[in-house]
Design a protein around this motif. Structure first.
Motif, PDB file in Angstrom:
ATOM      1  N   VAL A 183       0.835  -1.206   0.000  1.00  0.00           N
ATOM      2  CA  VAL A 183       0.000   0.000   0.000  1.00  0.00           C
ATOM      3  C   VAL A 183       0.866   1.251   0.000  1.00  0.00           C
ATOM      4  N   SER A 184       1.926   1.226   0.791  1.00  0.00           N
ATOM      5  CA  SER A 184       2.827   2.379   0.857  1.00  0.00           C
ATOM      6  C   SER A 184       3.461   2.659  -0.491  1.00  0.00           C
ATOM      7  N   MET A 185       3.870   1.593  -1.189  1.00  0.00           N
ATOM      8  CA  MET A 185       4.497   1.773  -2.491  1.00  0.00           C
ATOM      9  C   MET A 185       3.505   2.323  -3.515  1.00  0.00           C
ATOM     10  N   LEU A 186       2.279   1.756  -3.545  1.00  0.00           N
ATOM     11  CA  LEU A 186       1.286   2.197  -4.518  1.00  0.00           C
ATOM     12  C   LEU A 186       0.837   3.622  -4.244  1.00  0.00           C
ATOM     13  N   ALA A 187       0.694   3.973  -2.961  1.00  0.00           N
ATOM     14  CA  ALA A 187       0.201   5.309  -2.610  1.00  0.00           C
ATOM     15  C   ALA A 187       1.237   6.392  -2.882  1.00  0.00           C
ATOM     16  N   ASN A 188       2.506   6.058  -2.753  1.00  0.00           N
ATOM     17  CA  ASN A 188       3.549   7.077  -2.845  1.00  0.00           C
ATOM     18  C   ASN A 188       4.393   6.991  -4.105  1.00  0.00           C
ATOM     19  N   ALA A 247       4.068   9.006   5.861  1.00  0.00           N
ATOM     20  CA  ALA A 247       4.928   8.095   6.623  1.00  0.00           C
ATOM     21  C   ALA A 247       4.498   8.049   8.092  1.00  0.00           C
ATOM     22  N   ARG A 248       4.102   9.204   8.652  1.00  0.00           N
ATOM     23  CA  ARG A 248       3.667   9.202  10.064  1.00  0.00           C
ATOM     24  C   ARG A 248       2.397   8.378  10.235  1.00  0.00           C
ATOM     25  N   ARG A 249       1.467   8.530   9.310  1.00  0.00           N
ATOM     26  CA  ARG A 249       0.229   7.742   9.399  1.00  0.00           C
ATOM     27  C   ARG A 249       0.506   6.258   9.175  1.00  0.00           C
ATOM     28  N   ARG A 250       1.396   5.968   8.248  1.00  0.00           N
ATOM     29  CA  ARG A 250       1.747   4.574   7.982  1.00  0.00           C
ATOM     30  C   ARG A 250       2.419   3.949   9.214  1.00  0.00           C
ATOM     31  N   ASP A 251       3.313   4.701   9.851  1.00  0.00           N
ATOM     32  CA  ASP A 251       3.989   4.180  11.039  1.00  0.00           C
ATOM     33  C   ASP A 251       2.999   3.944  12.176  1.00  0.00           C
ATOM     34  N   LEU A 252       1.967   4.807  12.262  1.00  0.00           N
ATOM     35  CA  LEU A 252       0.930   4.604  13.283  1.00  0.00           C
ATOM     36  C   LEU A 252       0.181   3.304  13.007  1.00  0.00           C
TER      37      LEU A 252
END
Length: 581
Positions: A183-188, A247-252
Protein backbone atom coordinates in the motif's frame (compact mmCIF):
# COMPACT_ATOMS: atom_id res chain seq x y z
CA UNK A 1 10.63 -3.71 -22.39
CA UNK A 2 9.51 -6.78 -20.48
CA UNK A 3 10.68 -7.45 -16.95
CA UNK A 4 12.87 -10.36 -18.10
CA UNK A 5 14.40 -8.26 -20.85
CA UNK A 6 15.07 -5.43 -18.39
CA UNK A 7 16.73 -7.87 -16.01
CA UNK A 8 18.92 -9.21 -18.80
CA UNK A 9 19.85 -5.66 -19.84
CA UNK A 10 20.77 -4.60 -16.30
CA UNK A 11 24.48 -3.87 -15.98
CA UNK A 12 24.52 -2.12 -12.60
CA UNK A 13 22.78 -4.29 -9.97
CA UNK A 14 22.61 -8.01 -10.71
CA UNK A 15 26.26 -8.37 -11.84
CA UNK A 16 27.44 -7.15 -8.44
CA UNK A 17 25.05 -9.43 -6.56
CA UNK A 18 26.60 -12.34 -8.41
CA UNK A 19 30.14 -11.11 -7.80
CA UNK A 20 29.70 -10.66 -4.03
CA UNK A 21 27.09 -13.34 -3.27
CA UNK A 22 29.24 -15.01 -0.59
CA UNK A 23 29.56 -11.78 1.40
CA UNK A 24 25.82 -11.19 0.95
CA UNK A 25 24.99 -14.69 2.23
CA UNK A 26 27.21 -14.18 5.29
CA UNK A 27 25.66 -10.77 5.99
CA UNK A 28 22.14 -12.23 5.74
CA UNK A 29 23.04 -15.09 8.08
CA UNK A 30 24.50 -12.68 10.64
CA UNK A 31 21.47 -10.40 10.30
CA UNK A 32 19.04 -13.23 11.01
CA UNK A 33 21.25 -14.53 13.84
CA UNK A 34 21.34 -11.04 15.41
CA UNK A 35 17.55 -10.87 15.59
CA UNK A 36 17.43 -14.49 16.77
CA UNK A 37 19.78 -13.79 19.66
CA UNK A 38 17.96 -10.52 20.48
CA UNK A 39 14.71 -12.46 20.67
CA UNK A 40 16.42 -15.24 22.64
CA UNK A 41 17.67 -12.65 25.16
CA UNK A 42 14.13 -11.38 25.75
CA UNK A 43 12.70 -14.93 25.91
CA UNK A 44 15.17 -16.05 28.56
CA UNK A 45 14.84 -12.73 30.41
CA UNK A 46 11.04 -13.07 30.50
CA UNK A 47 11.30 -16.64 31.75
CA UNK A 48 13.91 -15.62 34.35
CA UNK A 49 11.77 -12.75 35.65
CA UNK A 50 8.71 -14.99 35.93
CA UNK A 51 10.71 -17.76 37.62
CA UNK A 52 12.40 -15.35 40.04
CA UNK A 53 8.98 -13.93 41.00
CA UNK A 54 8.17 -17.32 42.55
CA UNK A 55 11.00 -16.72 45.07
CA UNK A 56 12.76 -20.06 44.51
CA UNK A 57 14.45 -21.66 47.48
CA UNK A 58 17.85 -21.77 45.81
CA UNK A 59 19.61 -19.71 43.15
CA UNK A 60 20.46 -22.97 41.43
CA UNK A 61 16.82 -23.25 40.39
CA UNK A 62 17.25 -20.23 38.06
CA UNK A 63 20.88 -20.91 37.21
CA UNK A 64 20.18 -22.21 33.69
CA UNK A 65 18.01 -19.27 32.51
CA UNK A 66 20.56 -16.90 34.08
CA UNK A 67 23.31 -18.58 32.09
CA UNK A 68 21.34 -18.24 28.84
CA UNK A 69 20.61 -14.57 29.56
CA UNK A 70 24.36 -14.00 29.79
CA UNK A 71 25.06 -15.99 26.64
CA UNK A 72 22.44 -14.16 24.59
CA UNK A 73 23.31 -10.79 26.18
CA UNK A 74 27.00 -11.09 25.29
CA UNK A 75 26.50 -12.70 21.88
CA UNK A 76 23.82 -10.32 20.60
CA UNK A 77 26.00 -7.15 20.39
CA UNK A 78 28.91 -9.20 19.01
CA UNK A 79 26.71 -10.60 16.25
CA UNK A 80 25.25 -7.15 15.60
CA UNK A 81 28.74 -5.69 15.23
CA UNK A 82 29.80 -8.50 12.88
CA UNK A 83 26.58 -8.08 10.88
CA UNK A 84 27.12 -4.33 10.47
CA UNK A 85 30.78 -4.86 9.63
CA UNK A 86 29.99 -7.54 7.03
CA UNK A 87 27.00 -5.81 5.44
CA UNK A 88 28.72 -2.42 5.21
CA UNK A 89 31.90 -4.00 3.88
CA UNK A 90 29.79 -5.82 1.29
CA UNK A 91 27.96 -2.63 0.33
CA UNK A 92 31.09 -0.47 0.23
CA UNK A 93 32.91 -3.01 -1.93
CA UNK A 94 30.02 -2.98 -4.39
CA UNK A 95 29.57 0.78 -4.44
CA UNK A 96 33.31 1.32 -4.92
CA UNK A 97 33.09 -1.02 -7.92
CA UNK A 98 30.01 0.89 -9.10
CA UNK A 99 31.82 4.22 -8.85
CA UNK A 100 34.81 2.81 -10.71
CA UNK A 101 32.49 1.52 -13.43
CA UNK A 102 30.74 4.91 -13.62
CA UNK A 103 34.04 6.79 -13.91
CA UNK A 104 35.20 4.39 -16.62
CA UNK A 105 31.90 4.90 -18.47
CA UNK A 106 32.12 8.69 -18.22
CA UNK A 107 35.81 8.71 -19.14
CA UNK A 108 35.29 6.44 -22.11
CA UNK A 109 32.64 8.79 -23.55
CA UNK A 110 34.00 12.02 -22.07
CA UNK A 111 34.63 13.74 -25.40
CA UNK A 112 30.98 13.51 -26.47
CA UNK A 113 29.15 13.06 -23.16
CA UNK A 114 28.26 16.75 -22.93
CA UNK A 115 26.37 16.51 -26.23
CA UNK A 116 23.67 14.39 -24.60
CA UNK A 117 24.01 15.27 -20.90
CA UNK A 118 24.18 18.45 -18.90
CA UNK A 119 26.74 19.04 -16.16
CA UNK A 120 23.94 18.65 -13.63
CA UNK A 121 23.16 15.19 -15.02
CA UNK A 122 26.74 14.13 -14.30
CA UNK A 123 26.52 15.54 -10.76
CA UNK A 124 23.23 13.71 -10.28
CA UNK A 125 24.78 10.43 -11.41
CA UNK A 126 27.75 10.86 -9.10
CA UNK A 127 25.98 12.27 -6.05
CA UNK A 128 22.48 10.78 -6.25
CA UNK A 129 22.22 7.65 -8.36
CA UNK A 130 25.25 5.82 -6.99
CA UNK A 131 24.11 6.81 -3.50
CA UNK A 132 20.68 5.40 -4.27
CA UNK A 133 22.19 2.11 -5.35
CA UNK A 134 24.14 2.00 -2.09
CA UNK A 135 20.89 2.55 -0.22
CA UNK A 136 19.21 -0.04 -2.42
CA UNK A 137 21.58 -2.64 -1.03
CA UNK A 138 21.76 -1.34 2.54
CA UNK A 139 18.23 -0.05 3.20
CA UNK A 140 16.08 -2.13 0.86
CA UNK A 141 17.52 -5.45 -0.29
CA UNK A 142 19.32 -6.44 2.91
CA UNK A 143 16.63 -5.50 5.49
CA UNK A 144 13.84 -6.89 3.27
CA UNK A 145 15.44 -10.29 2.85
CA UNK A 146 16.37 -10.45 6.55
CA UNK A 147 12.80 -9.51 7.53
CA UNK A 148 11.32 -12.20 5.28
CA UNK A 149 13.68 -14.83 6.72
CA UNK A 150 12.90 -13.77 10.30
CA UNK A 151 9.16 -13.82 9.48
CA UNK A 152 9.42 -17.36 8.08
CA UNK A 153 11.47 -18.65 11.02
CA UNK A 154 9.13 -17.03 13.57
CA UNK A 155 6.07 -18.65 11.97
CA UNK A 156 7.85 -22.03 11.79
CA UNK A 157 8.89 -21.76 15.45
CA UNK A 158 5.28 -21.04 16.53
CA UNK A 159 4.08 -23.88 14.30
CA UNK A 160 6.02 -26.32 16.46
CA UNK A 161 3.67 -25.43 19.33
CA UNK A 162 0.40 -24.69 17.50
CA UNK A 163 0.07 -24.88 13.69
CA UNK A 164 -3.31 -23.14 13.71
CA UNK A 165 -2.07 -20.21 15.78
CA UNK A 166 1.07 -20.02 13.65
CA UNK A 167 -1.16 -19.60 10.57
CA UNK A 168 -3.25 -16.93 12.29
CA UNK A 169 -0.15 -15.13 13.51
CA UNK A 170 1.33 -15.28 9.99
CA UNK A 171 -1.81 -13.60 8.63
CA UNK A 172 -1.73 -10.82 11.24
CA UNK A 173 1.99 -10.17 10.92
CA UNK A 174 1.75 -10.57 7.14
CA UNK A 175 -0.22 -7.31 7.09
CA UNK A 176 2.96 -5.51 8.17
CA UNK A 177 5.35 -7.65 6.15
CA UNK A 178 3.45 -7.61 2.83
CA UNK A 179 0.29 -5.47 2.82
CA UNK A 180 1.55 -2.23 4.41
CA UNK A 181 4.66 -2.08 2.16
CA UNK A 182 2.50 -2.73 -0.92
CA UNK A 183 0.00 0.00 0.00
CA UNK A 184 2.83 2.38 0.86
CA UNK A 185 4.50 1.77 -2.49
CA UNK A 186 1.29 2.20 -4.52
CA UNK A 187 0.20 5.31 -2.61
CA UNK A 188 3.55 7.08 -2.84
CA UNK A 189 4.93 5.85 -6.14
CA UNK A 190 3.94 8.95 -8.09
CA UNK A 191 5.15 11.27 -5.32
CA UNK A 192 8.52 9.56 -4.99
CA UNK A 193 9.06 9.56 -8.76
CA UNK A 194 8.04 13.21 -8.91
CA UNK A 195 10.47 14.10 -6.10
CA UNK A 196 13.29 12.22 -7.85
CA UNK A 197 12.55 14.02 -11.13
CA UNK A 198 12.47 17.36 -9.31
CA UNK A 199 15.83 16.66 -7.67
CA UNK A 200 17.37 15.64 -11.00
CA UNK A 201 16.06 18.84 -12.55
CA UNK A 202 17.41 20.87 -9.62
CA UNK A 203 20.90 19.50 -10.24
CA UNK A 204 20.67 20.52 -13.88
CA UNK A 205 19.17 23.95 -13.23
CA UNK A 206 21.54 24.76 -10.37
CA UNK A 207 24.73 23.91 -12.26
CA UNK A 208 23.44 25.64 -15.39
CA UNK A 209 22.57 28.80 -13.50
CA UNK A 210 25.77 28.82 -11.41
CA UNK A 211 27.88 28.49 -14.57
CA UNK A 212 25.85 31.34 -16.10
CA UNK A 213 25.56 33.44 -12.94
CA UNK A 214 27.44 36.37 -14.48
CA UNK A 215 24.94 36.54 -17.35
CA UNK A 216 22.02 36.66 -14.91
CA UNK A 217 23.74 39.48 -13.02
CA UNK A 218 24.68 41.47 -16.13
CA UNK A 219 21.10 41.14 -17.34
CA UNK A 220 19.93 42.46 -13.93
CA UNK A 221 17.82 39.35 -13.44
CA UNK A 222 19.62 37.91 -10.42
CA UNK A 223 16.53 38.29 -8.24
CA UNK A 224 14.47 36.40 -10.82
CA UNK A 225 16.98 33.54 -10.82
CA UNK A 226 16.90 33.34 -7.03
CA UNK A 227 13.11 33.35 -6.96
CA UNK A 228 12.97 30.56 -9.55
CA UNK A 229 15.43 28.46 -7.59
CA UNK A 230 13.63 29.11 -4.31
CA UNK A 231 10.32 28.15 -5.91
CA UNK A 232 11.81 24.86 -7.11
CA UNK A 233 13.26 24.18 -3.66
CA UNK A 234 9.90 24.97 -2.04
CA UNK A 235 8.09 22.61 -4.41
CA UNK A 236 10.44 19.81 -3.39
CA UNK A 237 10.02 20.64 0.31
CA UNK A 238 6.24 20.49 -0.14
CA UNK A 239 6.58 17.06 -1.79
CA UNK A 240 8.76 15.88 1.09
CA UNK A 241 6.22 17.19 3.58
CA UNK A 242 3.43 15.17 1.92
CA UNK A 243 5.59 12.06 2.01
CA UNK A 244 6.42 12.68 5.68
CA UNK A 245 2.72 13.03 6.56
CA UNK A 246 1.93 9.73 4.90
CA UNK A 247 4.93 8.10 6.62
CA UNK A 248 3.67 9.20 10.06
CA UNK A 249 0.23 7.74 9.40
CA UNK A 250 1.75 4.57 7.98
CA UNK A 251 3.99 4.18 11.04
CA UNK A 252 0.93 4.60 13.28
CA UNK A 253 -0.81 1.80 11.37
CA UNK A 254 2.30 -0.37 11.68
CA UNK A 255 2.42 0.23 15.43
CA UNK A 256 -1.22 -0.85 15.67
CA UNK A 257 -0.44 -4.06 13.74
CA UNK A 258 2.47 -4.83 16.05
CA UNK A 259 0.25 -4.19 19.06
CA UNK A 260 -2.44 -6.55 17.72
CA UNK A 261 0.20 -9.22 17.02
CA UNK A 262 1.60 -8.89 20.55
CA UNK A 263 -1.92 -9.07 22.05
CA UNK A 264 -2.72 -12.19 20.00
CA UNK A 265 0.52 -13.76 21.18
CA UNK A 266 -0.32 -12.91 24.81
CA UNK A 267 -3.81 -14.41 24.56
CA UNK A 268 -2.54 -17.57 22.87
CA UNK A 269 0.38 -18.01 25.32
CA UNK A 270 -1.98 -17.46 28.25
CA UNK A 271 -4.26 -20.21 27.01
CA UNK A 272 -1.49 -22.57 25.95
CA UNK A 273 0.75 -22.24 29.03
CA UNK A 274 -1.82 -20.97 31.56
CA UNK A 275 -2.96 -22.73 34.70
CA UNK A 276 -1.27 -22.96 38.08
CA UNK A 277 1.37 -20.32 38.85
CA UNK A 278 4.95 -21.31 38.06
CA UNK A 279 6.10 -24.07 35.81
CA UNK A 280 4.85 -23.73 32.23
CA UNK A 281 3.15 -20.39 32.91
CA UNK A 282 6.59 -18.77 33.10
CA UNK A 283 6.74 -19.09 29.31
CA UNK A 284 3.88 -16.61 28.83
CA UNK A 285 6.09 -13.56 29.45
CA UNK A 286 8.95 -15.26 27.59
CA UNK A 287 6.96 -15.63 24.36
CA UNK A 288 5.45 -12.14 24.46
CA UNK A 289 8.73 -10.37 25.25
CA UNK A 290 10.55 -12.42 22.63
CA UNK A 291 8.38 -10.88 19.91
CA UNK A 292 9.33 -7.25 20.56
CA UNK A 293 12.96 -7.37 19.24
CA UNK A 294 11.60 -8.78 15.98
CA UNK A 295 9.68 -5.56 15.39
CA UNK A 296 12.99 -3.91 14.44
CA UNK A 297 13.29 -6.41 11.59
CA UNK A 298 9.83 -5.65 10.17
CA UNK A 299 9.64 -1.87 10.74
CA UNK A 300 11.88 -0.80 7.79
CA UNK A 301 9.85 -2.74 5.18
CA UNK A 302 7.28 -0.03 4.25
CA UNK A 303 9.93 2.67 3.82
CA UNK A 304 12.09 0.31 1.74
CA UNK A 305 9.16 -0.46 -0.55
CA UNK A 306 8.31 3.24 -0.92
CA UNK A 307 11.83 4.14 -1.96
CA UNK A 308 11.86 1.34 -4.53
CA UNK A 309 10.72 3.78 -7.24
CA UNK A 310 13.79 5.94 -6.61
CA UNK A 311 16.05 2.92 -6.95
CA UNK A 312 14.36 1.88 -10.19
CA UNK A 313 14.84 5.35 -11.67
CA UNK A 314 18.53 5.39 -10.67
CA UNK A 315 19.09 1.93 -12.15
CA UNK A 316 17.34 3.03 -15.35
CA UNK A 317 19.47 6.18 -15.67
CA UNK A 318 22.67 4.22 -15.13
CA UNK A 319 21.68 1.51 -17.61
CA UNK A 320 21.01 4.21 -20.21
CA UNK A 321 24.66 5.27 -20.08
CA UNK A 322 26.88 4.00 -22.89
CA UNK A 323 28.59 0.75 -22.02
CA UNK A 324 32.19 1.16 -20.97
CA UNK A 325 34.61 -0.25 -23.50
CA UNK A 326 36.03 -3.55 -22.41
CA UNK A 327 39.77 -3.93 -22.20
CA UNK A 328 40.57 -5.78 -25.37
CA UNK A 329 43.87 -6.26 -27.11
CA UNK A 330 46.72 -3.95 -26.18
CA UNK A 331 47.28 -0.76 -28.14
CA UNK A 332 49.51 -1.03 -31.22
CA UNK A 333 53.20 -0.33 -30.63
CA UNK A 334 54.37 2.27 -33.14
CA UNK A 335 57.23 4.75 -33.23
CA UNK A 336 57.87 8.06 -34.95
CA UNK A 337 57.95 9.11 -37.70
CA UNK A 338 54.15 8.85 -37.84
CA UNK A 339 52.19 8.97 -41.06
CA UNK A 340 48.46 9.72 -40.72
CA UNK A 341 46.33 8.22 -43.49
CA UNK A 342 42.61 8.98 -43.97
CA UNK A 343 41.30 6.70 -46.68
CA UNK A 344 37.78 7.12 -48.17
CA UNK A 345 36.29 7.91 -44.75
CA UNK A 346 32.56 8.37 -44.21
CA UNK A 347 31.00 9.03 -40.83
CA UNK A 348 27.53 9.47 -39.36
CA UNK A 349 26.69 9.76 -35.68
CA UNK A 350 24.58 6.88 -34.27
CA UNK A 351 20.86 7.56 -34.61
CA UNK A 352 21.38 10.29 -37.20
CA UNK A 353 20.86 9.99 -40.94
CA UNK A 354 23.08 13.01 -41.64
CA UNK A 355 26.43 12.15 -43.23
CA UNK A 356 28.98 14.31 -41.40
CA UNK A 357 31.95 13.20 -43.53
CA UNK A 358 31.63 11.67 -46.99
CA UNK A 359 34.48 9.92 -48.86
CA UNK A 360 37.30 11.95 -47.28
CA UNK A 361 40.86 10.95 -48.14
CA UNK A 362 43.94 12.69 -46.77
CA UNK A 363 47.55 11.74 -46.03
CA UNK A 364 49.68 13.70 -43.54
CA UNK A 365 53.37 12.70 -43.38
CA UNK A 366 55.52 13.29 -40.31
CA UNK A 367 56.57 16.91 -39.86
CA UNK A 368 53.94 18.46 -42.10
CA UNK A 369 51.91 21.43 -40.88
CA UNK A 370 48.28 21.23 -42.03
CA UNK A 371 45.41 23.65 -41.48
CA UNK A 372 41.92 22.12 -41.67
CA UNK A 373 39.38 24.90 -42.31
CA UNK A 374 35.62 24.97 -42.49
CA UNK A 375 32.59 26.72 -41.14
CA UNK A 376 30.76 25.46 -38.05
CA UNK A 377 29.12 22.10 -38.71
CA UNK A 378 31.25 21.33 -41.76
CA UNK A 379 32.77 18.21 -40.18
CA UNK A 380 36.27 19.44 -39.33
CA UNK A 381 35.96 18.73 -35.57
CA UNK A 382 34.61 15.26 -36.35
CA UNK A 383 37.65 14.72 -38.54
CA UNK A 384 39.87 15.69 -35.59
CA UNK A 385 38.01 13.20 -33.36
CA UNK A 386 38.60 10.46 -35.94
CA UNK A 387 42.32 11.27 -36.06
CA UNK A 388 42.51 11.11 -32.24
CA UNK A 389 40.70 7.76 -32.27
CA UNK A 390 37.78 9.05 -30.19
CA UNK A 391 35.49 7.92 -33.03
CA UNK A 392 35.69 5.08 -35.51
CA UNK A 393 34.68 5.78 -39.12
CA UNK A 394 31.42 4.37 -40.47
CA UNK A 395 33.35 3.28 -43.52
CA UNK A 396 36.91 3.72 -44.71
CA UNK A 397 39.91 3.91 -42.38
CA UNK A 398 41.95 6.34 -40.29
CA UNK A 399 45.40 4.95 -39.48
CA UNK A 400 48.68 5.87 -37.81
CA UNK A 401 51.54 4.02 -39.47
CA UNK A 402 48.96 1.59 -40.83
CA UNK A 403 47.28 0.94 -37.44
CA UNK A 404 43.61 1.98 -36.93
CA UNK A 405 43.45 5.12 -34.77
CA UNK A 406 40.48 3.78 -32.80
CA UNK A 407 42.59 0.90 -31.44
CA UNK A 408 44.99 3.10 -29.49
CA UNK A 409 42.58 4.15 -26.72
CA UNK A 410 44.31 6.10 -23.94
CA UNK A 411 47.70 5.29 -25.47
CA UNK A 412 46.91 7.79 -28.23
CA UNK A 413 48.18 10.46 -25.80
CA UNK A 414 51.68 9.07 -26.38
CA UNK A 415 51.45 9.98 -30.05
CA UNK A 416 49.10 12.97 -30.35
CA UNK A 417 49.06 15.98 -28.04
CA UNK A 418 45.86 18.02 -28.14
CA UNK A 419 45.26 21.71 -27.39
CA UNK A 420 41.54 22.47 -27.30
CA UNK A 421 39.43 25.61 -27.45
CA UNK A 422 39.14 25.84 -23.68
CA UNK A 423 42.27 24.89 -21.79
CA UNK A 424 41.41 23.73 -18.29
CA UNK A 425 43.88 24.32 -15.48
CA UNK A 426 43.32 22.43 -12.26
CA UNK A 427 43.43 23.98 -8.81
CA UNK A 428 46.95 22.69 -8.27
CA UNK A 429 50.42 24.18 -8.55
CA UNK A 430 51.74 25.38 -11.89
CA UNK A 431 54.29 22.55 -11.83
CA UNK A 432 51.57 19.90 -11.33
CA UNK A 433 49.46 21.39 -14.12
CA UNK A 434 52.40 21.33 -16.52
CA UNK A 435 53.41 17.76 -15.65
CA UNK A 436 49.96 16.22 -16.20
CA UNK A 437 51.09 14.62 -19.46
CA UNK A 438 54.54 13.68 -18.14
CA UNK A 439 54.69 13.24 -14.34
CA UNK A 440 58.37 12.25 -14.55
CA UNK A 441 59.44 15.59 -16.07
CA UNK A 442 62.21 17.34 -14.12
CA UNK A 443 62.16 21.00 -13.09
CA UNK A 444 64.85 21.73 -15.68
CA UNK A 445 62.60 20.28 -18.40
CA UNK A 446 59.67 22.32 -17.08
CA UNK A 447 61.66 25.56 -17.18
CA UNK A 448 62.91 24.69 -20.66
CA UNK A 449 59.40 24.34 -22.13
CA UNK A 450 58.25 27.47 -20.29
CA UNK A 451 61.07 29.34 -22.00
CA UNK A 452 60.02 27.89 -25.37
CA UNK A 453 56.43 29.12 -24.95
CA UNK A 454 57.44 32.51 -23.53
CA UNK A 455 56.21 31.98 -19.97
CA UNK A 456 59.49 31.60 -18.06
CA UNK A 457 59.59 35.26 -16.94
CA UNK A 458 55.93 35.11 -15.91
CA UNK A 459 56.56 31.95 -13.87
CA UNK A 460 59.52 33.56 -12.08
CA UNK A 461 57.35 36.54 -11.12
CA UNK A 462 54.73 34.34 -9.47
CA UNK A 463 54.72 34.45 -5.64
CA UNK A 464 55.99 30.88 -5.26
CA UNK A 465 57.28 30.19 -8.75
CA UNK A 466 56.34 26.74 -10.01
CA UNK A 467 54.70 25.98 -6.63
CA UNK A 468 52.13 28.77 -7.06
CA UNK A 469 48.51 27.61 -7.12
CA UNK A 470 46.90 28.55 -10.42
CA UNK A 471 43.41 28.92 -8.86
CA UNK A 472 40.31 27.05 -10.00
CA UNK A 473 40.02 26.85 -13.82
CA UNK A 474 43.28 28.85 -14.12
CA UNK A 475 41.61 32.22 -13.56
CA UNK A 476 44.98 33.64 -12.44
CA UNK A 477 46.07 33.61 -16.10
CA UNK A 478 44.75 35.25 -19.25
CA UNK A 479 43.31 33.23 -22.15
CA UNK A 480 46.54 33.45 -24.14
CA UNK A 481 48.62 32.42 -21.13
CA UNK A 482 46.40 29.41 -20.51
CA UNK A 483 46.89 28.28 -24.11
CA UNK A 484 50.65 28.69 -23.76
CA UNK A 485 50.54 26.53 -20.64
CA UNK A 486 48.61 23.95 -22.66
CA UNK A 487 51.34 24.04 -25.31
CA UNK A 488 53.97 23.60 -22.59
CA UNK A 489 52.08 20.49 -21.41
CA UNK A 490 52.15 19.05 -24.92
CA UNK A 491 55.86 19.86 -25.34
CA UNK A 492 56.60 18.04 -22.08
CA UNK A 493 54.73 15.03 -23.47
CA UNK A 494 57.03 15.22 -26.49
CA UNK A 495 54.46 13.72 -28.87
CA UNK A 496 55.29 13.54 -32.58
CA UNK A 497 51.88 15.03 -33.50
CA UNK A 498 50.23 18.19 -32.12
CA UNK A 499 46.54 18.75 -32.82
CA UNK A 500 45.17 22.27 -32.33
CA UNK A 501 41.37 22.24 -32.09
CA UNK A 502 40.48 25.92 -32.61
CA UNK A 503 42.79 27.03 -29.80
CA UNK A 504 42.51 30.77 -30.50
CA UNK A 505 38.72 31.14 -30.24
CA UNK A 506 37.86 34.20 -28.16
CA UNK A 507 41.36 35.77 -28.31
CA UNK A 508 42.05 39.21 -29.75
CA UNK A 509 43.85 39.31 -33.13
CA UNK A 510 47.22 40.40 -31.67
CA UNK A 511 47.24 37.67 -29.03
CA UNK A 512 45.98 35.15 -31.58
CA UNK A 513 48.78 35.95 -34.03
CA UNK A 514 51.46 35.77 -31.32
CA UNK A 515 50.07 32.47 -30.01
CA UNK A 516 49.97 30.89 -33.49
CA UNK A 517 53.56 31.97 -34.07
CA UNK A 518 54.51 30.28 -30.81
CA UNK A 519 52.72 27.08 -31.83
CA UNK A 520 54.51 26.97 -35.19
CA UNK A 521 57.93 27.80 -33.76
CA UNK A 522 57.71 25.01 -31.20
CA UNK A 523 56.41 22.40 -33.64
CA UNK A 524 59.59 22.10 -35.66
CA UNK A 525 60.02 18.47 -36.69
CA UNK A 526 56.53 17.60 -35.42
CA UNK A 527 53.31 17.13 -37.31
CA UNK A 528 51.01 20.10 -36.64
CA UNK A 529 47.30 19.84 -37.45
CA UNK A 530 45.31 23.03 -36.82
CA UNK A 531 41.51 22.90 -36.87
CA UNK A 532 40.20 26.41 -37.45
CA UNK A 533 37.32 28.37 -38.98
CA UNK A 534 39.29 31.29 -40.41
CA UNK A 535 42.59 31.88 -42.17
CA UNK A 536 44.59 33.64 -39.46
CA UNK A 537 48.03 32.00 -39.34
CA UNK A 538 47.49 29.56 -42.22
CA UNK A 539 50.28 31.19 -44.24
CA UNK A 540 52.76 29.43 -41.91
CA UNK A 541 51.24 26.04 -42.77
CA UNK A 542 52.60 23.70 -45.42
CA UNK A 543 49.12 22.75 -46.53
CA UNK A 544 45.55 23.99 -46.26
CA UNK A 545 42.51 21.68 -46.46
CA UNK A 546 38.97 23.04 -46.78
CA UNK A 547 36.11 20.88 -45.46
CA UNK A 548 32.59 21.79 -46.55
CA UNK A 549 29.43 19.71 -46.14
CA UNK A 550 31.53 16.70 -45.18
CA UNK A 551 33.78 16.76 -48.26
CA UNK A 552 37.24 18.10 -49.07
CA UNK A 553 36.56 21.05 -51.35
CA UNK A 554 40.05 22.58 -51.65
CA UNK A 555 43.54 21.41 -50.83
CA UNK A 556 47.03 22.78 -51.42
CA UNK A 557 49.84 25.01 -50.19
CA UNK A 558 48.68 28.47 -49.03
CA UNK A 559 50.78 30.32 -51.60
CA UNK A 560 49.61 28.03 -54.40
CA UNK A 561 45.94 28.42 -53.46
CA UNK A 562 46.31 32.20 -53.25
CA UNK A 563 47.74 32.19 -56.78
CA UNK A 564 45.35 29.73 -58.43
CA UNK A 565 42.04 29.82 -56.49
CA UNK A 566 39.69 32.77 -56.82
CA UNK A 567 37.61 31.41 -53.93
CA UNK A 568 40.64 31.20 -51.65
CA UNK A 569 41.61 34.78 -52.48
CA UNK A 570 38.06 35.90 -51.69
CA UNK A 571 38.10 34.09 -48.35
CA UNK A 572 41.53 35.48 -47.54
CA UNK A 573 40.47 39.04 -48.31
CA UNK A 574 37.30 38.61 -46.28
CA UNK A 575 39.27 37.24 -43.32
CA UNK A 576 41.83 40.01 -43.47
CA UNK A 577 39.06 42.55 -43.66
CA UNK A 578 37.58 41.26 -40.42
CA UNK A 579 41.02 41.31 -38.81
CA UNK A 580 41.64 44.85 -39.98
CA UNK A 581 38.27 45.99 -38.74
Amino acid sequence: MSRNAARQADRWVMPFFKRYWKALALALFLGVATFGFASGLMVTSGFLISAAAEMPGSILMVHLPTLFVRIFGISKPILQYLERLTSHDWVLRMTSSLRLKLYETLEGDAVFFRRSHRTGDILGLLAEDIGHLQNLYLRAVFPTVVAWLVYALAVIALGLFSPWFALAFALVLGVEVFLVPLVSMLANRARVERRKAMKNELYGELTDNVLGASDWIFARRGAEYLSRHQAAEQAMRDENARLDRFARRRDLASTAVFGIAAACLLVWAGGYFGGAPGGASNWIAAFVLGFFPLIDAFAPLPAAATEGCVYRDSVRRLNELPQAAEQGESAPDIEAPLAIAIDHVAFSYPGSARVVLDDVSLTIPQGQKVAVLGRSGSGKSTLASLIRGDLAPTSGSVTLNGMPASRFGDDMAKHIGVIQQQTYLFNMTLRENLRIGNPAATDDEVWEVLAHVGLADLARRLPEGLDTLVDEAGMRFSGGERHRIALARVLLQDTPVILLDEPTVGLDPVTERALLDTFVENAQGKTLIMITHHLQGVSAMDRVVFVENGKLEMEGAPAELERTSERYRHLLAFDRGIAAG
